[in-house]
Design an enzyme around this catalytic site. Structure first.
Site: not given
Ligand code: FPP
Length: 241
Positions: A19, A67, A187, A64, A195, A193, A32
């Site tokens: 995260d 998402n 996390r 998820s 999640s 959390r 982002r």
């Molecule tokens: C949460 O951060 C992250 C995600 C929903 C995506 C996870 C994806 C990656 C780490 C990239 C690539 C993965 C692979 C397997 C190639 P967020 O966007 O919710 O961050 P924020 O809470 O700061 O907005």
């Protein structure tokens, strides 16, 4: 099911909720997706650190079931990133001895992405140095729901005796049926959390919530957390003697 081998110091299975990509990008005045790209590079670094750290199973939460509620631009950017990651990293993962599996519901994913996922699973199936599981369109409740539906079908077909159903039976219907339960769930980004991640499997896991944003999570930080895990006393509901 939980291991009760107390002599083992390194967690066999670590699961990570990655995260903080969005906040990392925002702090740099970038979109982002820039944060997600930086996050993808960290995935490779952490996977490759696993053998030296004694971690045999690594499961990461990439996308998820919730998402899909993000903007269409972010969702399609993430899907492109997953496709590119698989194409770009396949040979390296193979060479590094990484076996890749995917968990989650594939039905809502683009068939071209699903084909890449299937091919990467087959290509790396002979490997056993590190077991990388990528949770993509994954939700713990959705997984248990799908498992229960399959189990109910088997009962209706007369292939499963309802009186014989126990926790072990349900585990065998989950996406994670070939994996041990996680010993440690990390996390990043300061949120405490879970999640909807590995709800059933994490019943006895230790949790580590850290402030570091995922794109800043290094192999050194990972090693520090694992050292801390080695000092914890795990009881699995029992009293240690
Ligand atoms: C949460 O951060 C992250 C995600 C929903 C995506 C996870 C994806 C990656 C780490 C990239 C690539 C993965 C692979 C397997 C190639 P967020 O966007 O919710 O961050 P924020 O809470 O700061 O907005």
């Amino acid at each position: 099911m939980p291991s009760t081998d107390r002599s083992r110091k390194a967690p066999e299975h670590v699961a990570i909720i990655m995260d903080g990509n969005g906040r990392w990008a925002k702090a740099r005045g970038r979109p982002r997706l820039f944060g997600h790209q930086a996050g993808a590079r960290r995935v490779s670094e952490i996977v490759e650190a696993c053998p030296d750290l004694g971690v045999r199973y690594l499961t990461i939460f990439a996308f998820s079931t919730e998402n899909w509620k993000r903007t269409q631009a972010e969702v399609s950017g993430l899907m492109t990133l997953f496709r590119r990651y698989i194409i770009k990293e396949a040979q390296r993962l193979l060479y590094k001895g990484v076996r890749v599996r995917f968990i989650g519901d594939r039905d809502r994913l683009d068939p071209k992405l699903v084909k890449l996922m299937d091919d990467l699973e087959s290509l790396t199936a002979p490997n056993d140095q590190v077991n990388l599981t990528i949770a993509l369109n994954y939700g713990g409740r959705d997984e248990v729901t799908r498992a229960t539906r399959r189990m109910a079908r088997d009962v209706a077909a007369g292939d499963l005796d309802p009186e014989a159903v126990d926790a072990e039976t349900l585990s065998r219907y989950l996406d994670t049926r070939t994996l041990p339960d996680p010993d440690l769930v990390i996390r990043t980004s300061g949120e405490a959390r879970i999640s909807n991640f590995l709800l059933w499997q994490s019943a006895y896991a230790e949790y580590e919530f850290i402030d570091t944003l995922w794109p800043d999570f290094t192999a050194e930080k990972f090693a520090e957390i694992l050292a801390g895990f080695g000092r914890r006393e795990r009881r699995f509901g029992a009293v240690l003697v």
